[in-house]
Design a protein around this motif. Sequence first.
Motif, mmCIF file in Angstrom:
data_model
loop_
_atom_site.group_PDB
_atom_site.id
_atom_site.type_symbol
_atom_site.label_atom_id
_atom_site.label_comp_id
_atom_site.label_asym_id
_atom_site.label_seq_id
_atom_site.Cartn_x
_atom_site.Cartn_y
_atom_site.Cartn_z
ATOM 1 N N THR A 199 -0.025 7.593 0.818
ATOM 2 C CA THR A 199 0.195 6.760 2.002
ATOM 3 C C THR A 199 0.883 5.454 1.603
ATOM 4 O O THR A 199 1.811 4.987 2.276
ATOM 5 C CB THR A 199 -1.146 6.468 2.701
ATOM 6 O OG1 THR A 199 -1.777 7.676 3.058
ATOM 7 C CG2 THR A 199 -0.940 5.610 3.943
ATOM 8 N N LYS A 200 0.442 4.878 0.473
ATOM 9 C CA LYS A 200 1.052 3.640 -0.004
ATOM 10 C C LYS A 200 2.525 3.861 -0.325
ATOM 11 O O LYS A 200 3.385 3.039 0.033
ATOM 12 C CB LYS A 200 0.296 3.144 -1.237
ATOM 13 C CG LYS A 200 0.841 1.817 -1.773
ATOM 14 C CD LYS A 200 0.020 1.333 -2.947
ATOM 15 C CE LYS A 200 0.262 2.228 -4.171
ATOM 16 N NZ LYS A 200 -0.397 1.664 -5.380
ATOM 17 N N GLU A 201 2.834 4.969 -1.005
ATOM 18 C CA GLU A 201 4.224 5.256 -1.351
ATOM 19 C C GLU A 201 5.056 5.468 -0.093
ATOM 20 O O GLU A 201 6.191 4.984 0.007
ATOM 21 C CB GLU A 201 4.276 6.495 -2.233
ATOM 22 C CG GLU A 201 3.630 6.277 -3.596
ATOM 23 C CD GLU A 201 3.563 7.554 -4.410
ATOM 24 O OE1 GLU A 201 4.007 8.613 -3.867
ATOM 25 O OE2 GLU A 201 3.083 7.524 -5.556
ATOM 26 N N ARG A 202 4.513 6.208 0.856
ATOM 27 C CA ARG A 202 5.246 6.482 2.087
ATOM 28 C C ARG A 202 5.489 5.198 2.869
ATOM 29 O O ARG A 202 6.598 4.971 3.411
ATOM 30 C CB ARG A 202 4.461 7.473 2.939
ATOM 31 C CG ARG A 202 5.221 7.964 4.167
ATOM 32 C CD ARG A 202 4.385 8.954 4.943
ATOM 33 N NE ARG A 202 3.984 10.077 4.095
ATOM 34 C CZ ARG A 202 3.113 11.015 4.470
ATOM 35 N NH1 ARG A 202 2.538 10.925 5.669
ATOM 36 N NH2 ARG A 202 2.802 11.996 3.657
ATOM 37 N N LEU A 203 4.464 4.342 2.950
ATOM 38 C CA LEU A 203 4.616 3.078 3.659
ATOM 39 C C LEU A 203 5.667 2.195 2.972
ATOM 40 O O LEU A 203 6.454 1.490 3.635
ATOM 41 C CB LEU A 203 3.280 2.343 3.720
ATOM 42 C CG LEU A 203 2.207 2.957 4.627
ATOM 43 C CD1 LEU A 203 0.871 2.239 4.445
ATOM 44 C CD2 LEU A 203 2.642 2.889 6.087
ATOM 45 N N GLY A 204 5.707 2.230 1.611
ATOM 46 C CA GLY A 204 6.696 1.437 0.885
ATOM 47 C C GLY A 204 8.113 1.907 1.167
ATOM 48 O O GLY A 204 9.013 1.095 1.394
ATOM 49 N N ARG A 205 8.311 3.222 1.142
ATOM 50 C CA ARG A 205 9.641 3.757 1.437
ATOM 51 C C ARG A 205 10.070 3.403 2.850
ATOM 52 O O ARG A 205 11.223 3.040 3.111
ATOM 53 C CB ARG A 205 9.656 5.271 1.238
ATOM 54 C CG ARG A 205 9.649 5.684 -0.226
ATOM 55 C CD ARG A 205 10.037 7.156 -0.360
ATOM 56 N NE ARG A 205 9.136 8.043 0.378
ATOM 57 C CZ ARG A 205 8.053 8.577 -0.118
ATOM 58 N NH1 ARG A 205 7.687 8.277 -1.365
ATOM 59 N NH2 ARG A 205 7.305 9.366 0.608
#
Length: 418
Positions: A199-205
Amino acid sequence: MSRKTYKSQHLAKISLAVMGVGFVGTFPFQDTLWGTILQGGFEAGLVGGLADWFAVTALFRHPLGLPIPHTALLPKNRKRIIAGIISMLENDWLTKDSIRKKIATIPFAERLFPIAEQAISGQPVRTGIIKAIEHLLHSVDSKKIAPVIEVELKSKLNDIDTSNYLPLAIEQLISRKYDEKALDFVLKEIDEWSKKESTKERLGRMAVDALENIKADGFMQFALKSFTNIVNEEKLGSIIQGLIQKGVISFQDPYNQNRQTLLFHINTKLQDIKTDKNLTLELNNIKDQMITEWKIEDKIIDFIEQLKQKATIFIESPNFYENYLLPLLIKAIESLKSDQEKVDAIESWIKQQITIFVDNNHSKIGKLVEENLEKLDNKTLIDMIENNVGKDLQWIRVNGAVCGFLIGLILVGIKLIF
């Protein structure tokens, strides 16, 4: 022939024999006074006895087998006698009016109640009632009843208007605090989702893509470019993840003002739903469609069969009649007995049915008597009559001989005097 008839017939023969022997025995003494008197008495007694014997015999058969006219009266007039008996029964003894009057005097209901109370406690009635109930259960065709039940059930469900139940459902939802529970569930799911590394990676992208797609000029473009050079996807994801988790924690606090505002808004929307006609119409359409597509005939058949099996087991249990059915029957009888209006109605119905039966079948009384008499041949019919009235008929012969003897004595005495 009965023993009494045989004895009386034997006595008649003896009386006739005594008169004959006396008449013959007085011949040697006919020149004497007493011989003449006794001979006259025996002679008259013999004539009287023979005459009555002839008369009695002529009722049933030809005397000495000789076809003398006006003898064997019963066989010759059999049909007329039977017709007379039938006419007498129907028109004199057992008329419709006399039967109706007799029926009117009989308290049928009063007599039936004690019989019913005694009968229901007996084994024959108990067995009969249980077998009748079992027969009714087994005769129930589940496949024929199931479609009827399905139609009625769906009809009743279609009659249900969701607008009457939607406010109740919403009130229950609010009173049980399902709005708060639903919010807490959503917050929990958001919290668990936000804690995931993916979720963190997706939110960052998503954040980087959003920044790169922002169109700006001059200083703003320079600032955005400088920010994206300093903060990468991982840092942006961590920042957004932290913000989400802090927001979740704040909304999970029961005293948080934002939480209270959101719940108030949800509650307001729920109250508006109570009178939302479009929603009610849609719910009714969904309900009707679900009911139409609901195929429950097989389930109803299975339910009926299971119910029949359970009912059969229950009926066959030793305590079913004593503990359940018998008290109901006793209570029903007591209730009837205490309701005079119902008792009078039952009494009237019974008498009416008996009267109708008598009116429709009165002519069959004579027909039944005629059929039974026609089954008897002449010999059997004569024997039957002689067995019932033969004693009196034989006493006619005895009385004829005795009366003749006495009258003979009187006549001879008168003759001697004059």
